[in-house]
Write an enzyme that holds these catalytic residues in place. Structure first.
Site, short mmCIF file in Angstrom:
data_model
loop_
_atom_site.label_atom_id
_atom_site.label_comp_id
_atom_site.label_asym_id
_atom_site.label_seq_id
_atom_site.Cartn_x
_atom_site.Cartn_y
_atom_site.Cartn_z
N GLY A 69 0.83 -1.19 0.00
CA GLY A 69 0.00 0.00 0.00
C GLY A 69 0.87 1.24 0.00
O GLY A 69 2.07 1.19 0.27
N GLY A 117 0.76 -5.37 0.45
CA GLY A 117 -0.41 -5.34 -0.42
C GLY A 117 -0.18 -5.96 -1.78
O GLY A 117 -1.12 -6.42 -2.43
N GLU A 140 5.74 -6.19 7.64
CA GLU A 140 5.00 -5.22 8.45
C GLU A 140 5.56 -5.00 9.86
O GLU A 140 5.48 -3.89 10.39
CB GLU A 140 3.53 -5.63 8.54
CG GLU A 140 2.74 -5.41 7.26
CD GLU A 140 2.98 -6.47 6.20
OE1 GLU A 140 2.52 -6.29 5.06
OE2 GLU A 140 3.66 -7.48 6.49
N ASP A 148 -1.17 -8.16 6.92
CA ASP A 148 -2.59 -8.03 6.61
C ASP A 148 -2.84 -8.54 5.21
O ASP A 148 -2.13 -9.43 4.75
CB ASP A 148 -3.04 -6.57 6.81
CG ASP A 148 -2.40 -5.61 5.81
OD1 ASP A 148 -1.28 -5.91 5.32
OD2 ASP A 148 -2.99 -4.55 5.53
#
Length: 352
Positions: A69, A117, A140, A148
Protein backbone atom coordinates in the site's frame (compact mmCIF):
# COMPACT_ATOMS: atom_id res chain seq x y z
CA UNK A 1 -5.17 9.41 0.81
CA UNK A 2 -3.42 10.35 -2.42
CA UNK A 3 -4.33 11.63 -5.85
CA UNK A 4 -3.89 9.15 -8.65
CA UNK A 5 -2.83 9.85 -12.16
CA UNK A 6 -5.61 8.55 -14.43
CA UNK A 7 -3.34 5.79 -15.72
CA UNK A 8 -2.19 4.35 -12.38
CA UNK A 9 -3.84 1.10 -13.49
CA UNK A 10 -3.72 0.13 -17.16
CA UNK A 11 -6.46 -2.16 -18.46
CA UNK A 12 -6.63 -3.91 -21.80
CA UNK A 13 -7.95 -7.08 -23.36
CA UNK A 14 -6.34 -9.18 -26.04
CA UNK A 15 -7.67 -12.47 -27.31
CA UNK A 16 -9.41 -14.02 -24.33
CA UNK A 17 -7.19 -12.41 -21.67
CA UNK A 18 -7.77 -9.31 -19.58
CA UNK A 19 -4.54 -7.56 -18.57
CA UNK A 20 -4.16 -5.40 -15.46
CA UNK A 21 -0.92 -3.45 -15.11
CA UNK A 22 -0.15 -1.55 -11.91
CA UNK A 23 1.39 1.61 -13.29
CA UNK A 24 3.15 3.64 -10.62
CA UNK A 25 6.72 2.45 -11.29
CA UNK A 26 8.37 5.38 -9.48
CA UNK A 27 6.48 4.33 -6.32
CA UNK A 28 7.17 0.64 -7.04
CA UNK A 29 3.50 0.35 -8.03
CA UNK A 30 2.29 0.97 -4.47
CA UNK A 31 -1.48 0.62 -4.25
CA UNK A 32 -3.80 3.54 -3.68
CA UNK A 33 -7.51 3.47 -2.93
CA UNK A 34 -8.39 4.49 -6.48
CA UNK A 35 -6.25 1.68 -7.89
CA UNK A 36 -8.12 -0.83 -5.74
CA UNK A 37 -11.44 0.54 -6.99
CA UNK A 38 -10.26 0.39 -10.61
CA UNK A 39 -9.18 -3.25 -10.30
CA UNK A 40 -12.45 -4.18 -8.62
CA UNK A 41 -14.46 -2.49 -11.38
CA UNK A 42 -12.46 -4.35 -14.02
CA UNK A 43 -13.22 -7.65 -12.31
CA UNK A 44 -16.92 -6.83 -12.26
CA UNK A 45 -16.84 -6.22 -16.01
CA UNK A 46 -14.67 -9.19 -16.90
CA UNK A 47 -16.36 -11.69 -14.61
CA UNK A 48 -19.47 -11.48 -16.80
CA UNK A 49 -17.66 -11.09 -20.14
CA UNK A 50 -17.45 -14.48 -21.84
CA UNK A 51 -14.66 -13.20 -24.07
CA UNK A 52 -12.34 -12.86 -21.05
CA UNK A 53 -11.26 -16.28 -19.81
CA UNK A 54 -8.17 -15.32 -17.76
CA UNK A 55 -6.99 -12.19 -15.93
CA UNK A 56 -3.27 -11.34 -15.89
CA UNK A 57 -1.79 -9.03 -13.26
CA UNK A 58 1.61 -7.38 -13.77
CA UNK A 59 3.57 -4.37 -12.59
CA UNK A 60 5.06 -1.61 -14.71
CA UNK A 61 8.79 -0.91 -14.65
CA UNK A 62 11.74 -3.13 -13.87
CA UNK A 63 11.68 -3.26 -10.07
CA UNK A 64 8.67 -5.32 -9.13
CA UNK A 65 4.98 -6.08 -9.15
CA UNK A 66 3.99 -4.02 -6.11
CA UNK A 67 5.68 -2.81 -2.90
CA UNK A 68 2.39 -2.74 -0.97
CA UNK A 69 0.00 0.00 0.00
CA UNK A 70 0.98 3.65 -0.31
CA UNK A 71 2.67 3.74 3.09
CA UNK A 72 3.56 7.43 2.95
CA UNK A 73 -0.10 8.29 2.47
CA UNK A 74 -1.09 5.95 5.32
CA UNK A 75 1.53 7.59 7.55
CA UNK A 76 0.24 11.07 6.73
CA UNK A 77 -3.32 9.97 7.46
CA UNK A 78 -2.28 8.45 10.80
CA UNK A 79 -0.38 11.59 11.82
CA UNK A 80 -3.43 13.71 10.94
CA UNK A 81 -5.78 11.42 12.87
CA UNK A 82 -7.76 10.74 9.71
CA UNK A 83 -9.83 7.77 8.61
CA UNK A 84 -8.80 7.34 4.97
CA UNK A 85 -6.53 4.36 5.69
CA UNK A 86 -9.25 2.21 7.31
CA UNK A 87 -11.51 3.05 4.36
CA UNK A 88 -8.75 1.98 1.97
CA UNK A 89 -8.17 -1.28 3.86
CA UNK A 90 -11.89 -2.03 3.82
CA UNK A 91 -11.96 -2.02 0.03
CA UNK A 92 -8.49 -3.57 -0.33
CA UNK A 93 -9.33 -6.57 1.86
CA UNK A 94 -12.61 -7.07 0.03
CA UNK A 95 -10.63 -7.11 -3.21
CA UNK A 96 -8.23 -9.70 -1.74
CA UNK A 97 -11.18 -11.96 -0.93
CA UNK A 98 -12.67 -11.40 -4.37
CA UNK A 99 -9.43 -12.38 -6.09
CA UNK A 100 -9.33 -15.61 -4.06
CA UNK A 101 -12.88 -16.49 -5.14
CA UNK A 102 -12.73 -15.14 -8.70
CA UNK A 103 -14.32 -17.72 -11.01
CA UNK A 104 -11.74 -17.30 -13.76
CA UNK A 105 -7.97 -17.93 -13.58
CA UNK A 106 -6.08 -15.03 -11.96
CA UNK A 107 -2.49 -15.14 -13.20
CA UNK A 108 -0.22 -12.93 -11.10
CA UNK A 109 3.25 -12.20 -12.46
CA UNK A 110 5.20 -11.86 -9.20
CA UNK A 111 8.42 -10.61 -10.77
CA UNK A 112 10.78 -8.48 -8.66
CA UNK A 113 9.61 -6.99 -5.38
CA UNK A 114 6.25 -8.23 -4.07
CA UNK A 115 5.52 -6.96 -0.57
CA UNK A 116 2.51 -6.44 1.69
CA UNK A 117 -0.41 -5.34 -0.42
CA UNK A 118 1.41 -6.71 -3.46
CA UNK A 119 1.12 -10.15 -1.89
CA UNK A 120 -2.58 -9.46 -1.32
CA UNK A 121 -3.33 -8.91 -5.01
CA UNK A 122 -1.18 -11.82 -6.19
CA UNK A 123 -0.81 -14.67 -3.70
CA UNK A 124 -4.58 -15.22 -3.38
CA UNK A 125 -4.77 -15.85 -7.12
CA UNK A 126 -5.06 -19.25 -8.77
CA UNK A 127 -1.93 -19.00 -10.97
CA UNK A 128 0.97 -17.38 -9.12
CA UNK A 129 4.17 -16.99 -11.12
CA UNK A 130 7.58 -16.19 -9.64
CA UNK A 131 10.91 -15.56 -11.38
CA UNK A 132 14.57 -15.61 -10.38
CA UNK A 133 14.11 -11.90 -9.56
CA UNK A 134 11.21 -12.41 -7.16
CA UNK A 135 11.51 -11.10 -3.61
CA UNK A 136 8.32 -11.85 -1.69
CA UNK A 137 7.76 -10.51 1.81
CA UNK A 138 5.32 -9.45 4.49
CA UNK A 139 7.59 -6.87 6.21
CA UNK A 140 5.00 -5.22 8.45
CA UNK A 141 6.59 -5.84 11.87
CA UNK A 142 9.49 -3.62 10.77
CA UNK A 143 7.19 -0.60 10.43
CA UNK A 144 5.10 -1.16 13.56
CA UNK A 145 2.27 -2.87 11.71
CA UNK A 146 1.00 -6.47 11.41
CA UNK A 147 0.74 -8.71 8.31
CA UNK A 148 -2.59 -8.03 6.61
CA UNK A 149 -4.24 -8.46 3.16
CA UNK A 150 -4.82 -12.09 4.11
CA UNK A 151 -1.12 -12.51 4.86
CA UNK A 152 -1.74 -14.19 8.20
CA UNK A 153 -4.06 -16.65 6.41
CA UNK A 154 -1.35 -17.52 3.89
CA UNK A 155 1.50 -17.71 6.40
CA UNK A 156 -0.54 -19.72 8.91
CA UNK A 157 -0.97 -22.37 6.21
CA UNK A 158 2.72 -22.57 5.27
CA UNK A 159 4.45 -25.87 6.11
CA UNK A 160 5.52 -26.25 9.72
CA UNK A 161 6.51 -22.93 11.25
CA UNK A 162 7.90 -21.33 8.10
CA UNK A 163 5.10 -18.78 8.12
CA UNK A 164 5.82 -17.83 11.71
CA UNK A 165 9.45 -17.08 10.88
CA UNK A 166 8.52 -15.02 7.82
CA UNK A 167 5.82 -13.08 9.68
CA UNK A 168 8.01 -12.19 12.66
CA UNK A 169 11.18 -11.33 10.75
CA UNK A 170 9.50 -9.81 7.69
CA UNK A 171 12.37 -11.13 5.59
CA UNK A 172 11.88 -11.71 1.84
CA UNK A 173 12.04 -15.09 0.10
CA UNK A 174 12.97 -15.97 -3.44
CA UNK A 175 11.14 -18.09 -5.98
CA UNK A 176 11.72 -21.61 -4.62
CA UNK A 177 10.98 -20.60 -1.04
CA UNK A 178 7.85 -18.70 -2.10
CA UNK A 179 6.59 -21.90 -3.73
CA UNK A 180 7.57 -23.96 -0.66
CA UNK A 181 5.66 -21.59 1.63
CA UNK A 182 2.53 -21.65 -0.53
CA UNK A 183 2.86 -18.04 -1.70
CA UNK A 184 3.41 -19.00 -5.35
CA UNK A 185 2.86 -21.94 -7.69
CA UNK A 186 5.15 -21.86 -10.71
CA UNK A 187 8.53 -20.56 -11.83
CA UNK A 188 8.99 -18.80 -15.18
CA UNK A 189 12.36 -17.18 -15.97
CA UNK A 190 12.00 -13.41 -16.17
CA UNK A 191 13.19 -13.37 -19.77
CA UNK A 192 10.26 -15.61 -20.74
CA UNK A 193 7.61 -13.80 -18.72
CA UNK A 194 6.39 -11.59 -21.57
CA UNK A 195 5.98 -14.63 -23.77
CA UNK A 196 4.03 -16.43 -21.05
CA UNK A 197 1.71 -13.45 -20.56
CA UNK A 198 1.16 -13.15 -24.30
CA UNK A 199 0.45 -16.88 -24.65
CA UNK A 200 -2.47 -16.56 -22.22
CA UNK A 201 -4.33 -14.47 -24.80
CA UNK A 202 -4.61 -17.36 -27.22
CA UNK A 203 -4.20 -20.58 -25.27
CA UNK A 204 -5.05 -22.14 -21.95
CA UNK A 205 -3.17 -21.57 -18.71
CA UNK A 206 -1.99 -25.19 -18.79
CA UNK A 207 -0.59 -24.79 -22.30
CA UNK A 208 1.25 -21.63 -21.35
CA UNK A 209 2.73 -23.22 -18.25
CA UNK A 210 3.91 -26.26 -20.18
CA UNK A 211 5.60 -24.01 -22.72
CA UNK A 212 7.21 -21.50 -20.38
CA UNK A 213 7.49 -22.80 -16.80
CA UNK A 214 10.54 -24.61 -15.43
CA UNK A 215 12.10 -25.62 -12.11
CA UNK A 216 12.98 -22.78 -9.74
CA UNK A 217 16.59 -22.40 -8.58
CA UNK A 218 17.21 -23.86 -5.12
CA UNK A 219 15.97 -22.02 -2.04
CA UNK A 220 17.22 -21.77 1.53
CA UNK A 221 14.34 -22.66 3.83
CA UNK A 222 14.01 -26.39 3.18
CA UNK A 223 17.44 -27.06 4.65
CA UNK A 224 16.56 -24.99 7.73
CA UNK A 225 13.21 -26.59 8.48
CA UNK A 226 14.43 -28.48 11.54
CA UNK A 227 15.47 -25.46 13.57
CA UNK A 228 12.72 -23.23 12.15
CA UNK A 229 9.97 -25.68 13.12
CA UNK A 230 11.41 -26.34 16.56
CA UNK A 231 12.19 -22.75 17.47
CA UNK A 232 9.16 -21.02 16.00
CA UNK A 233 6.72 -23.40 17.69
CA UNK A 234 7.30 -21.47 20.92
CA UNK A 235 4.28 -20.17 22.82
CA UNK A 236 5.57 -16.58 22.98
CA UNK A 237 7.89 -14.31 21.03
CA UNK A 238 10.29 -14.37 23.97
CA UNK A 239 10.32 -18.17 23.87
CA UNK A 240 10.93 -18.18 20.12
CA UNK A 241 13.83 -15.74 20.43
CA UNK A 242 15.36 -17.77 23.27
CA UNK A 243 15.12 -20.97 21.24
CA UNK A 244 16.71 -19.31 18.21
CA UNK A 245 19.58 -17.95 20.26
CA UNK A 246 20.08 -21.33 21.92
CA UNK A 247 20.44 -23.29 18.68
CA UNK A 248 24.05 -22.37 18.01
CA UNK A 249 23.20 -21.97 14.33
CA UNK A 250 24.37 -18.68 12.76
CA UNK A 251 21.19 -18.40 10.66
CA UNK A 252 19.00 -18.95 13.73
CA UNK A 253 20.95 -16.35 15.69
CA UNK A 254 20.62 -13.90 12.81
CA UNK A 255 16.85 -14.49 12.72
CA UNK A 256 16.66 -13.75 16.46
CA UNK A 257 18.55 -10.51 15.95
CA UNK A 258 16.20 -9.49 13.17
CA UNK A 259 13.14 -10.19 15.32
CA UNK A 260 14.54 -8.14 18.21
CA UNK A 261 14.79 -5.08 15.94
CA UNK A 262 11.07 -5.22 15.11
CA UNK A 263 8.24 -3.53 17.01
CA UNK A 264 7.66 -5.52 20.23
CA UNK A 265 3.93 -4.82 20.08
CA UNK A 266 3.71 -5.80 16.41
CA UNK A 267 5.59 -9.03 17.11
CA UNK A 268 3.27 -10.15 19.87
CA UNK A 269 0.13 -9.20 17.96
CA UNK A 270 1.47 -10.93 14.83
CA UNK A 271 2.12 -14.19 16.66
CA UNK A 272 -1.35 -14.08 18.20
CA UNK A 273 -2.92 -13.28 14.82
CA UNK A 274 -1.14 -16.21 13.15
CA UNK A 275 -2.17 -18.68 15.82
CA UNK A 276 -5.78 -17.48 15.66
CA UNK A 277 -5.76 -17.54 11.85
CA UNK A 278 -5.03 -21.26 11.94
CA UNK A 279 -8.18 -21.81 13.94
CA UNK A 280 -10.36 -19.39 11.95
CA UNK A 281 -9.97 -21.34 8.73
CA UNK A 282 -11.50 -19.24 5.96
CA UNK A 283 -9.77 -16.31 4.30
CA UNK A 284 -12.83 -14.15 4.92
CA UNK A 285 -12.77 -14.78 8.68
CA UNK A 286 -9.06 -13.99 8.79
CA UNK A 287 -9.53 -10.77 6.81
CA UNK A 288 -12.20 -9.74 9.30
CA UNK A 289 -9.68 -10.30 12.09
CA UNK A 290 -6.93 -8.47 10.20
CA UNK A 291 -9.19 -5.47 9.73
CA UNK A 292 -9.68 -5.17 13.50
CA UNK A 293 -5.94 -5.48 14.04
CA UNK A 294 -5.07 -2.97 11.30
CA UNK A 295 -7.50 -0.37 12.63
CA UNK A 296 -6.02 -0.76 16.13
CA UNK A 297 -2.46 -0.50 14.81
CA UNK A 298 -3.42 2.62 12.86
CA UNK A 299 -4.30 4.40 16.12
CA UNK A 300 -1.17 3.24 17.96
CA UNK A 301 2.26 4.91 18.12
CA UNK A 302 4.43 2.27 16.44
CA UNK A 303 3.05 2.55 12.91
CA UNK A 304 3.76 6.27 12.77
CA UNK A 305 7.21 5.78 14.29
CA UNK A 306 8.09 2.77 12.17
CA UNK A 307 7.22 4.45 8.87
CA UNK A 308 9.07 7.58 9.99
CA UNK A 309 12.24 5.61 10.72
CA UNK A 310 12.15 3.29 7.71
CA UNK A 311 10.51 5.36 4.97
CA UNK A 312 10.29 9.07 5.82
CA UNK A 313 13.52 9.97 7.66
CA UNK A 314 15.26 6.66 6.86
CA UNK A 315 17.40 6.79 10.00
CA UNK A 316 16.54 3.10 10.61
CA UNK A 317 16.34 3.80 14.35
CA UNK A 318 12.69 3.45 15.39
CA UNK A 319 11.83 4.24 18.99
CA UNK A 320 9.18 1.61 19.72
CA UNK A 321 6.62 2.12 22.47
CA UNK A 322 6.83 -0.10 24.50
CA UNK A 323 10.50 -0.68 23.68
CA UNK A 324 10.82 -4.21 25.07
CA UNK A 325 8.89 -7.43 24.57
CA UNK A 326 8.51 -7.85 28.33
CA UNK A 327 6.60 -4.58 28.49
CA UNK A 328 3.86 -5.70 26.08
CA UNK A 329 1.13 -7.32 28.16
CA UNK A 330 -1.53 -9.83 27.20
CA UNK A 331 -4.13 -7.10 27.65
CA UNK A 332 -2.19 -4.87 25.22
CA UNK A 333 -2.35 -7.63 22.62
CA UNK A 334 -6.00 -8.43 23.21
CA UNK A 335 -7.03 -4.84 22.49
CA UNK A 336 -6.01 -5.35 18.84
CA UNK A 337 -8.64 -8.06 18.44
CA UNK A 338 -11.54 -6.16 20.02
CA UNK A 339 -14.76 -6.11 17.94
CA UNK A 340 -15.44 -2.94 15.98
CA UNK A 341 -19.23 -2.93 16.28
CA UNK A 342 -20.85 -1.39 13.22
CA UNK A 343 -17.40 -0.77 11.70
CA UNK A 344 -16.64 -4.47 11.25
CA UNK A 345 -15.48 -5.59 7.82
CA UNK A 346 -18.05 -8.39 7.93
CA UNK A 347 -16.77 -10.60 5.12
CA UNK A 348 -17.32 -13.87 6.97
CA UNK A 349 -20.78 -12.92 8.20
CA UNK A 350 -21.71 -12.07 4.61
CA UNK A 351 -20.75 -15.58 3.57
CA UNK A 352 -17.65 -14.42 1.69
Amino acid sequence: MTTDAPDSVLLRTRGHAGYITLNRPRALNALTHEMVRTIDAALTAWEHDDRVRVVVLAGAGERGLCAGGDIRAIHADAVAGGDAAPAFWRDEYRLNARIARFPKPWAALMDGIVMGGGVGVSAHGSVRIVTERSSVAMPETGIGFVPDVGGTHLLARAPGELGTLLALTGLPVGAADAVLCGLADHFVPSGRLAGFASALAGGTVGEALRAYASVAPGGELAARREWIDECCAGDSVEDIVARLLGRGDPAAKEAAGTILRRSPTSLKVTLAALRRARALGSLEAVLDQEYRVSCAAFRGPDLIEGVRAQVIDKDRRPRWSPAELSEVTAADVERFFAPLGDRELGLSSAGG
